[in-house]
Scaffold this motif. Structure first.
Motif, PDB file in Angstrom:
ATOM      1  N   ARG A   1     -50.225 -29.912 -88.246  1.00  0.00           N
ATOM      2  CA  ARG A   1     -49.465 -30.456 -87.631  1.00  0.00           C
ATOM      3  C   ARG A   1     -47.968 -30.856 -88.119  1.00  0.00           C
TER       4      ARG A   1
ATOM      5  N   ALA B   1     -47.513 -27.766 -85.998  1.00  0.00           N
ATOM      6  CA  ALA B   1     -46.783 -28.020 -84.556  1.00  0.00           C
ATOM      7  C   ALA B   1     -45.298 -28.668 -84.738  1.00  0.00           C
ATOM      8  N   GLU B   2     -45.476 -29.569 -85.609  1.00  0.00           N
ATOM      9  CA  GLU B   2     -43.208 -30.756 -86.197  1.00  0.00           C
ATOM     10  C   GLU B   2     -42.403 -29.261 -86.422  1.00  0.00           C
TER      11      GLU B   2
ATOM     12  N   VAL C   1     -42.693 -26.341 -84.666  1.00  0.00           N
ATOM     13  CA  VAL C   1     -42.218 -25.370 -83.484  1.00  0.00           C
ATOM     14  C   VAL C   1     -41.292 -26.362 -82.911  1.00  0.00           C
ATOM     15  N   GLU C   2     -41.842 -27.581 -83.050  1.00  0.00           N
ATOM     16  CA  GLU C   2     -40.797 -28.425 -81.969  1.00  0.00           C
ATOM     17  C   GLU C   2     -39.876 -28.281 -82.461  1.00  0.00           C
TER      18      GLU C   2
ATOM     19  N   ARG D   1     -37.929 -25.586 -81.174  1.00  0.00           N
ATOM     20  CA  ARG D   1     -37.526 -26.019 -79.414  1.00  0.00           C
ATOM     21  C   ARG D   1     -36.339 -26.726 -79.239  1.00  0.00           C
ATOM     22  N   ARG D   2     -36.775 -28.213 -79.978  1.00  0.00           N
ATOM     23  CA  ARG D   2     -35.756 -29.029 -79.926  1.00  0.00           C
ATOM     24  C   ARG D   2     -33.745 -28.425 -80.625  1.00  0.00           C
TER      25      ARG D   2
ATOM     26  N   LEU E   1     -40.036 -19.601 -77.090  1.00  0.00           N
ATOM     27  CA  LEU E   1     -39.719 -21.165 -77.649  1.00  0.00           C
ATOM     28  C   LEU E   1     -39.624 -21.366 -75.767  1.00  0.00           C
TER      29      LEU E   1
ATOM     30  N   ALA F   1     -36.510 -27.210 -74.873  1.00  0.00           N
ATOM     31  CA  ALA F   1     -36.981 -28.862 -75.208  1.00  0.00           C
ATOM     32  C   ALA F   1     -37.644 -29.600 -74.364  1.00  0.00           C
TER      33      ALA F   1
END
Length: 310
Positions: A246, A249-250, A252-253, A256-257, A307, A310
């Motif tokens: 988790r 993943a958070e 990496v996201e 990306r954003r 990446l 988003a």
């Protein structure tokens, strides 16, 4: 299994101290005519209107004979009533009378007062230390939930010191790293805090049932298009609950954003659990180099992932 006599003696000393503090050496509650077992029964019955007697015995870990005598004594005082179960005549149910509920409420209030007086002897800082220590004992020796609640949140005051401390302790225990590694982590944390307010960096603390059990940080990497994942940590007690997955993943996201085109990280080849998480998240090993650091011969690795939008 470690059966060090000094550790055993330490646990026994704590047991003696704690039983004196809670006043159960004579099997009685301070300031009342009820034994600890009687008070436990009244408390449990107050949580719901009616209890199945076998279920009550199981919850309180009482054998049938002792439970029967205990319930008979409380019934004789008019505090509870036993009846045949409406669904199964072979079973018995038990519930508090009005006097029982009033008596239990008084016991509850007196207990709260006694605990308040105990805590009142301590400073605010010592109260927090005491409650934290009790929480640790509960987590280690109590029943473990199969599905503890996992929450990711931003770091707050005190978390940065915790990240440094736990990295130093865990890596010393599990990999034999010297204090130089803790110094490295402290430098990374100081750099992150010094850049507070930067839009393209973020950190997360993972909590299981309200207790910190992990961390990860996203900062700018080798160039403006590259993010860097740093300081992934998962407490041993939290492993197996998907905490590391988790956190990554958070992180990496967020990268990306934030408009990064790729993400990199630096790790060591012997950190097998972390490497598995990185691979599952889409990272690929880019390079490796032997080195000696923190008292160990190691192989450092750079991992990278591209990446998408988003």
């Amino acid at each position: 299994m470690n059966t060090d006599p000094e550790r055993i003696a330490g646990v026994r000393a704590f047991n003696r101290l704690y039983t004196r503090v809670i006043g159960v050496l004579d099997e009685g509650l301070v300031g009342s005519d009820f034994s600890l077992s009687e008070a436990r029964v009244l408390y449990e019955l107050a949580q719901q209107d009616v209890h199945d007697v076998p279920e009550l015995r199981k919850r309180l870990d009482l054998d049938a004979g002792y439970a029967s005598r205990l319930l008979a004594k409380l019934e004789g005082k008019g505090l509870l009533v036993r009846e045949r179960s409406e669904s199964d005549a072979r079973r018995q149910t038990v519930g508090l009378t009005q006097l029982g509920r009033k008596t239990q409420a008084t016991l509850e209030q007196n207990t709260d007062t006694q605990i308040g007086e105990l805590l009142g002897r301590l400073t605010e800082a010592d109260q927090r230390r005491l409650l934290a220590a009790m929480g640790t004992i509960t987590r280690l020796l109590g029943e473990h939930r199969a599905d503890p609640t996992l929450v990711l949140r931003p770091p707050r005051a005190g978390d940065y010191g915790w990240v440094v401390q736990r990295h130093g302790e865990l890596y010393a225990q599990e990999y034999g790293f010297t204090a130089g590694f803790e110094g490295l982590v402290a430098g990374i944390v100081a750099e992150y805090v010094g850049a507070e307010g930067t839009a393209r960096q973020a950190g997360w603390i993972a909590e299981l049932d309200g207790e910190p059990v992990g961390s990860v940080f996203c900062v700018e990497g080798s160039d403006a298009d590259t993010a860097k994942l740093r300081l992934l940590l998962v407490e041993p007690s939290a492993r197996g609950h998907g905490v590391g997955k988790r956190l990554v993943a958070e992180c990496v996201e967020f990268a990306r954003r934030s408009g990064y085109r790729s993400m990199e990280l630096w790790t060591q080849s012997n950190l097998t659990a972390a490497r598995a998480i990185y691979r599952q998240a889409g990272f690929e090993l880019e390079s490796a180099e032997e080195h000696r650091s923190w008292g160990q011969d190691l192989v450092s690795e750079v991992w990278r992932t591209r990446l998408g939008r988003a």
